[in-house]
Design an enzyme around this catalytic site. Structure first.
Site, mmCIF file in Angstrom:
data_model
loop_
_atom_site.group_PDB
_atom_site.id
_atom_site.type_symbol
_atom_site.label_atom_id
_atom_site.label_comp_id
_atom_site.label_asym_id
_atom_site.label_seq_id
_atom_site.Cartn_x
_atom_site.Cartn_y
_atom_site.Cartn_z
ATOM 1 N N SER A 41 -2.078 -4.485 8.632
ATOM 2 C CA SER A 41 -2.634 -3.945 7.564
ATOM 3 C C SER A 41 -1.848 -2.854 6.814
ATOM 4 O O SER A 41 -2.551 -1.474 6.783
ATOM 5 C CB SER A 41 -4.212 -3.097 7.843
ATOM 6 O OG SER A 41 -4.357 -2.413 8.608
ATOM 7 N N GLU A 69 -8.644 -0.481 -0.337
ATOM 8 C CA GLU A 69 -9.261 -0.627 1.350
ATOM 9 C C GLU A 69 -9.545 0.467 1.886
ATOM 10 O O GLU A 69 -10.153 0.529 3.068
ATOM 11 C CB GLU A 69 -7.994 -1.682 2.037
ATOM 12 C CG GLU A 69 -6.998 -0.793 2.417
ATOM 13 C CD GLU A 69 -5.910 -1.646 3.145
ATOM 14 O OE1 GLU A 69 -6.083 -2.762 3.177
ATOM 15 O OE2 GLU A 69 -4.809 -1.024 3.353
ATOM 16 N N GLU A 71 0.780 -1.200 0.086
ATOM 17 C CA GLU A 71 -0.110 0.156 -0.179
ATOM 18 C C GLU A 71 0.964 1.328 -0.135
ATOM 19 O O GLU A 71 1.775 1.466 0.893
ATOM 20 C CB GLU A 71 -1.095 -0.102 1.115
ATOM 21 C CG GLU A 71 -1.666 1.130 1.424
ATOM 22 C CD GLU A 71 -2.572 1.186 2.524
ATOM 23 O OE1 GLU A 71 -3.391 1.895 2.593
ATOM 24 O OE2 GLU A 71 -2.345 0.457 3.688
#
Length: 743
Positions: free
Chosen positions: A365, A224, A173
């Site tokens: 995450s 996300e 990410e």
């Protein structure tokens, strides 16, 4: 005692845990993890197939969250059974390995948010770990990295993305400090990830419309940061509704882009809209909403508000429980551990450890695989500074946390290729000319501070070109192919093909390095107690075990061989002396054979020089004798003393531990002992020689103290000691003591 605060408390006040904020519970502000007085009692009333009451609120009073969950988020076919199941019975089903995961998911689908929240509140921390082991969707754990930097430097982004892929991250990410740089960042990270490993998914976390546009053009492969909230007011503040989020979810899915939503306990309190409800109950509403809008997963566990949840009693427990709630709803769980919850290393580890042991679809995450200062999401719970710790933690527990050790030369090669690939693509597409000085700095850099040659305007200019020309990932693939980066072009093209097939839109989907899809469908979690569920293959276990710091006895032998000296040689058998000034230095069997350097880093011959010099200062004559039949330091020293005319001997093990012995003492006794070999330097060895001389003369020795260190020298040296002792054993035998000469 000085006036004011005690020294003990002054010391405690300086510890890093005291940089954290800790709140007194305040339900009115939403600063309560579980069980606010304003949390509703679970209820569900259905008439003619329509929900007319949800958790104590009549249909006429539904807010937007109630309305959407009531219409789309509860399986009415199982609702009566689920709501009538006692809370404790359902809680035990979550933990019981004899109850299949699918059965729990079936029942939970019929629960209301308040019902599921109340059930999960019953689980103790160890039970949360057991339940998570069973309830995660995908059998194989994985991990996600953050790859960002302060400069939006495309070359550094590419190098760091390749590095993250080399360490085993299956999702990467990125985000931007400058909003306009997003297209450039997406391209750079996608190319770098493709260099590092096949099948790594990439997202660029920016404003939702921009992120969707990047996804539709193939520049990223998942998303996300579609945020959900537990109260209507926060949706209103964000100019959003559950229906707009559902539309966005469908838009991603229609273009073959994997998508999960983001929520997390404490968000509503942070934004002043908690309505007096507990963090956990509000998160239960978010997770029910995620299921209702059709998202395949949830990123939760506090996320940006993790420190808010962590500030209240049982807050960290609630963060893990909300991750489990996602799994119980049958969704992919991307389990927080991203935003830094604490400045305390102990609290950071405490927050992650039970989740790490249980294993999840994504343990973090967003593990900050880059320098903490370069993380534009803010420092992560785990950062580049912690990668070695994390890898060793995997090894300690034999647990697959999704990462692997990457070798230096492999990473250097991948960083070089990633930088060259982005240079070539940007030049070929006319986006920017990124010069070679900049490129060399990016390859070597630990972070953006090491890349002064970066042009801060280049990513913005490149992004404008990408946007204005309608450039897509197909164009990037073609550029890579033309510029000679065939393998990377094939890898990115396979990701585009996968979007058409749609297999990786399944719950908890990732690609392995052969582009096989691992998901709830193809790799379902089958844990049903001991002997079942995920276990690393022998090859994967070897990856977990092989940290770069490990050393074998063979490694130590080779290291010791570099210090070999020709100054020490055998001159004949050792004889007993008669001179009252004769002091024998007894050395262990490996000295002068296989071990040449002590634990403190001193050469053994230099240690002997110091001991002999100390004896000489006291008018004594030192002799060196190698004791071959024992490695025990006490017996080495006693043997030396019995050979010495003075009756005084020095014992020296090859690793540097030393003592002074006397011929009439028992083997375990001694006159002085230097037990902490790693801290003993040349002057201390000289003092030991001097004191041995003073004992020989009957004079008073100078008191010696082993130097103190507050470092964990035991952890640092004990494994090395084991290897050194093993080498000593191979050198010992029945040969009588032999006299050595130091040239």
């Amino acid at each position: 005692m000085t006036a004011g605060r005690l020294g003990r408390f002054r010391f405690m006040d300086q510890q890093r845990v005291n940089l954290d904020g800790f709140a007194v519970e305040d339900a009115a502000l939403g600063l309560v993890a579980f069980g606010s007085p304003d949390d509703p009692e679970p209820s569900l009333v259905v008439r003619d197939g329509r929900v007319v009451e949800l958790d104590g609120r009549a249909e006429a009073d539904f807010d937007v969250v109630d309305e959407f969950v009531a219409r789309h988020g509860i399986d009415l076919d199982v609702a009566d059974e689920a709501m009538s199941t006692p809370d404790l019975a359902l809680a035990r089903m979550l933990v019981d390995p004899g109850v299949p995961r699918a059965e729990v998911v079936r029942l939970v689908a019929g629960t209301t948010p308040a019902k599921l929240a109340r059930v999960l509140t019953l689980l103790r921390p160890a039970e949360l770990t057991m339940a998570m082991t069973k309830m995660r969707a995908r059998r194989t754990p994985s991990n996600q990295a953050h790859v960002t930097n302060r400069s939006d430097d495309p070359l550094l982004l590419a190098a760091d993305a390749a590095t993250a892929a080399a360490f085993g991250f299956r999702e990467i990410e990125t985000t931007v400090p400058v909003a306009g740089d997003a297209p450039s960042n997406a391209v750079a990270v996608s190319v770098g990830a493709a260099v590092g490993s096949p099948g790594v998914l990439v997202q660029c976390s920016v404003e939702e419309a921009t992120e969707l546009a990047l996804g539709m053009r193939g520049l990223v492969s998942y998303a996300e940061t579609v945020s959900l909230y537990g109260t209507e007011q926060i949706f209103v503040d964000g100019d959003d509704t559950p229906w707009s989020k559902a539309f966005l979810t469908s838009a991603y899915a229609s273009r073959g882009v994997k998508m999960r939503v983001t929520s997390g306990g404490g968000a509503e309190a942070l934004m002043g809209g908690a309505e007096g409800r507990s963090m956990f109950y509000l998160e239960a509403r978010c997770v029910a909403l995620a299921r209702a809008i059709g998202a395949q997963g949830v990123q939760n566990g506090g996320i940006d508000s993790a420190s808010v949840a962590g500030a209240v009693p049982r807050g960290v427990r609630s963060l893990m429980a909300e991750n489990l709630m996602v799994m119980a709803r049958g969704l992919e769980a991307c389990t927080g551990n991203d935003a830094l919850m604490s400045e305390s290393d102990v609290r950071r580890t405490s927050r992650t450890m039970p989740i790490f042991l249980a294993g999840t679809d994504f343990v973090c995450s967003g593990f900050g695989s880059i320098q903490r200062y370069d993380n534009m999401f803010g420092p992560s719970q785990w950062n580049a500074e912690d990668i070695d710790d994390y890898l060793v933690m995997q090894r300690d527990w034999g647990v697959d946390g999704g990462l692997r050790t990457a070798e230096h030369d492999d990473v250097a090669r991948l960083r070089q290729r990633a930088v060259e690939a982005v240079q070539a693509v940007y030049r070929h597409l006319g986006l920017a000319d990124l010069d070679d000085v900049w490129a060399a700095q990016a390859v070597d850099a630990a972070g953006s501070k090491d890349v002064p040659a970066a042009d801060l305007m280049a990513p913005l200019t490149a992004s404008r070109m990408i946007t204005e020309t309608g450039l897509t990932m197909v164009d990037v693939v073609a550029a890579l192919d033309v510029c000679g980066f065939d393998e990377e072009a094939r890898r990115l093209l396979r990701l585009l093909r996968a979007r058409v097939a749609g297999d990786y839109l399944q719950t908890a989907a990732i690609f392995d390095e052969d582009f096989g899809v691992l998901s709830l469908v193809t790799d379902p979690n089958d844990y049903a107690g001991p002997g079942t569920g995920y276990e690393p293959t022998p090859a994967r276990q070897a990856q977990i075990d092989a940290v770069r710091q490990q050393r074998s006895v063979a490694d130590l032998r080779a290291e010791q061989a570099h210090g070999a000296s020709d100054r020490l040689r055998v001159v004949g058998p050792a004889a007993a002396g008669s001179d009252p000034r004769d002091v024998v230095i007894g050395v262990s069997p490996a000295v002068g054979r296989a071990i040449w350097t002590t634990l403190s880093g001193l050469a053994v011959v230099d240690v002997l020089d110091e001991l002999l010099a100390g004896l000489e200062e006291e008018g004594c004559r030192g002799r060196i004798v190698r004791v071959n039949d024992t490695i025990d330091l006490g017996l080495v020293g006693l043997t030396a003393a019995r050979l010495a005319g003075s009756g005084i001997g020095i014992g020296l093990q090859a690793k540097g531990t030393a003592l002074i012995h006397r011929r009439d003492l028992s083997p375990l006794a001694n006159l002085e002992l230097y037990s902490v070999a790693p801290t003993v330097d040349g002057p201390l060895y000289r003092l030991l020689g001097s004191n041995a001389g003073r004992h020989a003369k009957g004079a008073t020795p100078e008191p010696a103290r082993n130097p103190y260190s507050d470092e964990a020298i035991e952890a640092r040296y004990h494994t090395k000691v084991v290897s050194l002792v093993a080498i000593e054993r191979t050198c010992s035998g029945t040969t009588p003591p032999e006299q050595l000469e130091l040239a």
